[in-house]
Design a protein around this motif. Structure first.
Motif, mmCIF file in Angstrom:
data_model
loop_
_atom_site.group_PDB
_atom_site.id
_atom_site.type_symbol
_atom_site.label_atom_id
_atom_site.label_comp_id
_atom_site.label_asym_id
_atom_site.label_seq_id
_atom_site.Cartn_x
_atom_site.Cartn_y
_atom_site.Cartn_z
ATOM 1 N N GLU A 25 0.809 -1.217 0.000
ATOM 2 C CA GLU A 25 0.000 0.000 0.000
ATOM 3 C C GLU A 25 0.846 1.272 0.000
ATOM 4 O OE1 GLU A 25 -2.741 -0.172 3.249
ATOM 5 O OE2 GLU A 25 -3.373 -2.229 2.793
ATOM 6 N N ALA A 26 2.156 1.151 -0.098
ATOM 7 C CA ALA A 26 3.041 2.307 0.068
ATOM 8 C C ALA A 26 3.384 3.018 -1.231
ATOM 9 C CB ALA A 26 4.339 1.879 0.755
ATOM 10 N N ASP A 27 3.108 2.406 -2.370
ATOM 11 C CA ASP A 27 3.506 2.996 -3.646
ATOM 12 C C ASP A 27 2.906 4.388 -3.812
ATOM 13 O OD1 ASP A 27 4.670 3.167 -6.180
ATOM 14 O OD2 ASP A 27 2.903 2.329 -7.153
ATOM 15 N N GLY A 28 3.750 5.365 -4.169
ATOM 16 C CA GLY A 28 3.310 6.726 -4.405
ATOM 17 C C GLY A 28 3.284 7.594 -3.165
ATOM 18 N N LEU A 29 3.473 7.013 -1.991
ATOM 19 C CA LEU A 29 3.517 7.800 -0.760
ATOM 20 C C LEU A 29 4.954 8.265 -0.510
ATOM 21 C CD1 LEU A 29 1.038 5.644 1.368
ATOM 22 C CD2 LEU A 29 0.565 7.585 -0.134
ATOM 23 N N THR A 30 5.241 8.736 0.692
ATOM 24 C CA THR A 30 6.546 9.348 0.979
ATOM 25 C C THR A 30 7.105 8.763 2.258
ATOM 26 O OG1 THR A 30 5.736 11.412 0.005
ATOM 27 C CG2 THR A 30 7.756 11.541 1.297
ATOM 28 N N LEU A 31 8.370 8.377 2.254
ATOM 29 C CA LEU A 31 8.992 7.845 3.463
ATOM 30 C C LEU A 31 8.943 8.883 4.578
ATOM 31 C CD1 LEU A 31 12.221 6.024 2.167
ATOM 32 C CD2 LEU A 31 10.030 4.998 2.833
ATOM 33 N N ALA A 32 8.446 8.473 5.748
ATOM 34 C CA ALA A 32 8.402 9.379 6.894
ATOM 35 C C ALA A 32 9.662 9.275 7.742
ATOM 36 C CB ALA A 32 7.173 9.084 7.752
ATOM 37 N N THR A 33 10.398 8.193 7.593
ATOM 38 C CA THR A 33 11.677 8.008 8.282
ATOM 39 C C THR A 33 12.671 7.441 7.287
ATOM 40 O OG1 THR A 33 11.106 5.767 8.990
ATOM 41 C CG2 THR A 33 10.550 7.562 10.508
ATOM 42 N N ALA A 34 13.942 7.504 7.635
ATOM 43 C CA ALA A 34 14.962 6.928 6.764
ATOM 44 C C ALA A 34 14.761 5.419 6.659
ATOM 45 C CB ALA A 34 16.356 7.245 7.299
ATOM 46 N N LEU A 35 15.030 4.884 5.477
ATOM 47 C CA LEU A 35 14.943 3.439 5.254
ATOM 48 C C LEU A 35 16.301 2.817 5.558
ATOM 49 C CD1 LEU A 35 13.326 0.993 4.185
ATOM 50 C CD2 LEU A 35 14.253 1.524 1.919
#
Length: 395
Positions: A32-42
């Motif tokens: 469900e994450a495609d197109g969203l934005t990382l909120a923390t570093a990966l």
């Protein structure tokens, strides 16, 4: 009327406003994450790779050859250590390298006779060492990175099942104007609404959840206030409106914003076309929401969208202010005096040069439909053939 703000500073200002009001993080499954934005570093949960893995199909060897074949190791298994000299195990690409391995012989470089294998291994190592790609906890991508399929794949390889992300902003669309038709051809002094269906489609391409516009709002102050209040109470982060950004006899957006306690982030921008545009901040439901006032002329509305709404959305999502690509002009583009000129251009597929298109009046959409974006001609400048300029892309 206030003095129009410089186009570059207006974009910077609305991005900063969005950044201050950015959406709270949520944690979602990778799918469900495609197109969203990382909120923390990966970062990986283990070393990458987590264990030594073979880079090739072949034989894991210990000692001098020819080697006696003692077994096989496939990907997904934990092999026994190699014990004793002169032994080999068949190994598949991606399989865990047995402890005690001194070399790996590629299958295409080997010869087998019964339970013996012979050949000359390469001098360089033919397996990947633990942590060769990354160490556990090492930041790989910063917060604010857009999540793409490649990012999802990297997150999965890092051992993540869920990702903390900034959610997609939600928007509502309001169309102002008694003169607008929502079906059929223009007639009897009324024109077809082009922005009600188009702007939500642009917003969806920008990753925003936005329903189609309802019927045009009547040209009264009460109707404007009621429509804006209802949109805000629906929980959206952004309300996009079209028309009413000037101060004519039926332009009610400014007084409606005043009734709602809004404050301007930007009110008019020194850009042509698109001059009467605005972003207003409205305190509602314990946080800041925004109203984007787009001009009623269709091309001007799209200029306002790419000029102000795009950087605002980037801020809300916790992304950096969008960087603009550059293009080379294939023909001259005039300036607009003290205003930034956003000139519709088409990128030639043969020579890659940007050339102006025709039919670019503020009320026209024909030129926009055949263009890739707007060439940016700064105030006080003109664009000459061969000049490199920034391009504002159309979503």
């Amino acid at each position: 009327m206030t003095a129009p703000e410089d186009w570059v500073s207006a974009r910077r200002g609305v991005h900063a406003a969005g950044w201050r009001a950015q959406l709270a993080p949520v944690t979602v499954p990778l799918a469900e994450a495609d197109g969203l934005t990382l909120a923390t570093a990966l970062a990986p949960r283990s070393d990458l790779p987590a264990f030594p893995t073979s880079s090739v199909d072949g034989w894991a060897l210990r000692g001098r050859g020819p080697w006696r074949i003692t077994g096989r190791v496939l990907a997904g298994n934990v092999p026994e250590p190699l014990s004793g000299d002169g032994v080999a195990v068949e190994i598949a690409t991606g399989a865990m390298v047995p402890q005690g391995t001194e070399a790996i012989l590629r299958v295409e470089h080997s010869t087998r006779s019964g339970d013996l294998v012979d050949g000359t291994p390469k001098t360089e190592r033919e397996w990947r060492m633990p942590g060769e790609e990354a160490r556990a906890g090492e930041p790989l991508l910063p917060a604010g990175t857009p999540v793409t399929p490649a990012v999802i794949g990297l997150a999965a390889s890092c051992g993540h099942d869920m990702l903390p992300v900034r959610p997609a902003p939600r928007a509502a669309m309001l169309v102002f104007g008694d003169e607008l038709l929502t079906s059929g051809p223009p007639a009897d002094g009324r024109i077809r609404d082009a922005l009600g269906p188009a702007v939500p489609a642009y917003l969806r391409r920008l990753g925003v959840a936005c329903e189609p516009a309802a019927a045009p709002i009547k040209d009264t102050l009460d109707a404007h206030v009621e429509a804006l209040r209802a949109a805000l109470e629906s929980g959206v982060d952004l309300v996009c409106t079209t028309g009413g950004t000037m101060h004519g006899p039926v332009d009610h957006l400014h007084p409606a914003l005043a009734e709602l306690g809004a404050s301007y982030v930007v009110n008019t921008v020194a850009v042509r076309p698109g001059f009467p545009m605005l972003i207003a901040a409205v305190p509602h439901g314990g946080r800041t929401r925004f109203v984007a006032g787009l001009p009623g002329n269709p091309q001007s509305a799209v200029v306002a969208l790419v000029s102000l709404v795009v950087p605002l959305l980037a801020g809300l999502a916790g992304r950096p202010e969008p960087a603009l690509p550059q293009v080379t002009l294939g023909e001259p583009v005039p300036g607009r005096g003290d205003y930034t000129h956003l000139a519709l251009v088409r990128i030639d597929p043969v020579d890659g040069l940007a050339r102006p298109v025709s039919h670019v009046g503020s009320a026209m959409l024909r030129g926009l439909a055949g263009a890739q974006g707007f060439a940016v001609i700064p105030p006080g400048a003109t664009g000459r053939a061969g000049d490199t300029v920034e391009l504002v892309e159309v979503p």
